[in-house]
Design an enzyme around this catalytic site. Structure first.
Site, mmCIF file in Angstrom:
data_model
loop_
_atom_site.group_PDB
_atom_site.id
_atom_site.type_symbol
_atom_site.label_atom_id
_atom_site.label_comp_id
_atom_site.label_asym_id
_atom_site.label_seq_id
_atom_site.Cartn_x
_atom_site.Cartn_y
_atom_site.Cartn_z
ATOM 1 N N SER A 46 101.883 -35.870 58.229
ATOM 2 C CA SER A 46 102.467 -35.249 59.422
ATOM 3 C C SER A 46 103.965 -35.509 59.563
ATOM 4 O O SER A 46 104.674 -34.706 60.163
ATOM 5 C CB SER A 46 101.745 -35.754 60.675
ATOM 6 O OG SER A 46 101.786 -37.174 60.748
ATOM 7 N N GLY A 83 97.776 -35.707 58.852
ATOM 8 C CA GLY A 83 96.566 -36.491 58.689
ATOM 9 C C GLY A 83 96.210 -36.819 57.256
ATOM 10 O O GLY A 83 95.233 -37.529 57.002
ATOM 11 N N ASN A 112 98.885 -42.941 56.832
ATOM 12 C CA ASN A 112 97.554 -42.786 57.427
ATOM 13 C C ASN A 112 96.536 -43.729 56.799
ATOM 14 O O ASN A 112 95.590 -44.158 57.478
ATOM 15 C CB ASN A 112 97.088 -41.336 57.299
ATOM 16 C CG ASN A 112 97.857 -40.404 58.216
ATOM 17 O OD1 ASN A 112 98.062 -40.700 59.385
ATOM 18 N ND2 ASN A 112 98.311 -39.291 57.673
ATOM 19 N N ASP A 193 103.410 -40.605 71.164
ATOM 20 C CA ASP A 193 102.417 -41.363 70.390
ATOM 21 C C ASP A 193 103.020 -42.565 69.671
ATOM 22 O O ASP A 193 102.309 -43.363 69.065
ATOM 23 C CB ASP A 193 101.706 -40.460 69.386
ATOM 24 C CG ASP A 193 102.659 -39.793 68.391
ATOM 25 O OD1 ASP A 193 103.820 -40.220 68.278
ATOM 26 O OD2 ASP A 193 102.231 -38.831 67.735
ATOM 27 N N HIS A 196 105.312 -40.382 65.600
ATOM 28 C CA HIS A 196 106.055 -39.254 65.040
ATOM 29 C C HIS A 196 107.451 -39.157 65.660
ATOM 30 O O HIS A 196 107.578 -39.150 66.891
ATOM 31 C CB HIS A 196 105.283 -37.954 65.276
ATOM 32 C CG HIS A 196 103.936 -37.943 64.643
ATOM 33 N ND1 HIS A 196 102.792 -38.309 65.325
ATOM 34 C CD2 HIS A 196 103.553 -37.649 63.378
ATOM 35 C CE1 HIS A 196 101.759 -38.228 64.517
ATOM 36 N NE2 HIS A 196 102.189 -37.829 63.324
#
Length: 220
Positions: A46, A83, A112, A193, A196
């Site tokens: 991402s 992801g 991830n 979050d 990012h």
């Protein structure tokens, strides 16, 4: 003024020349010309897919613009998926190499894996396999690393951070150890979050990658 060629022979030659000119405009000729442009393939998650950003704001989009602005020949293909893990990238890479025949492969994966508390030996093996596959396809490789928050434990975080440089050293490829160097501790540069980056941080990401990438680019 014209060579002494019979009228019918001259017409046949003219028609042949017109046919060749037409053939040069056909799709396969266009595809051949496009194939001559070196491809820079980005395989990431991402962070490289531009999660939460408007089109054109992500660091890979900024890279494409900078390459064009500075008149480098490379065409960027962004094969990043939000992801994705090193296992996913490893599974996808062979088809991407066959399709795009890149001259450069930038691998930005692993974040991830760590955020899910994955087996770091498996992450290392996947990353190594991706580099090996890209090299076997005659592509230059750049590894882009990242880090995990300290709450994952100092030992785990250190092992994770070092695996990027370890693979790069073993495979003799360049590495950007930390994609967020210079702003990774500044939460104002991240979305809600806290994972990012926001649009204003994307140029800094490109600046972290650019100096290590430039030596891999084709000569102008």
């Amino acid at each position: 003024m014209f060579p002494n060629i019979p009228r019918r022979a001259w017409l046949r030659r003219a028609a042949s020349g017109a046919l060749l000119a037409y053939v040069a405009t056909l799709p396969f000729a266009t595809a051949h010309a496009a194939a001559a442009v070196p491809v820079l393939l980005v395989v990431g998650d991402s962070i490289s897919a531009g999660y939460g950003l408007a089109k054109g704001e992500g660091w890979v989009d900024l890279l494409a613009a900078r390459l064009a602005r500075e008149r480098h020949r490379e065409r960027v293909v962004n094969a990043s998926i939000s992801g994705d893990t090193t296992a996913g990238g490893r599974a996808r890479l062979p088809a991407l190499l066959r399709e795009h025949r890149p001259s450069i492969v930038v691998i930005e994966l692993g974040g991830n894996d760590a955020l899910r508390g994955g087996d770091l030996d498996a992450t290392r093996a996947n990353l190594d396999a991706m580099v090996k596959a890209a090299q076997a396809a005659h592509a230059k490789v750049l590894i882009v690393g990242t880090r995990v928050p300290p709450n994952y434990g100092a030992s785990y975080a250190e092992r994770f951070a070092s695996l990027f440089t370890d693979v790069a050293k073993a495979r003799r490829v360049p590495v950007v150890p930390y994609l967020f160097a210079g702003f990774g501790e500044n939460l104002t540069q991240f979305q809600a979050d806290r994972i990012h980056p926001v649009a204003s941080a994307e140029p800094a990401i490109l600046d972290n990658v650019w100096p290590t990438l430039v030596p891999l680019l084709s000569r102008q």
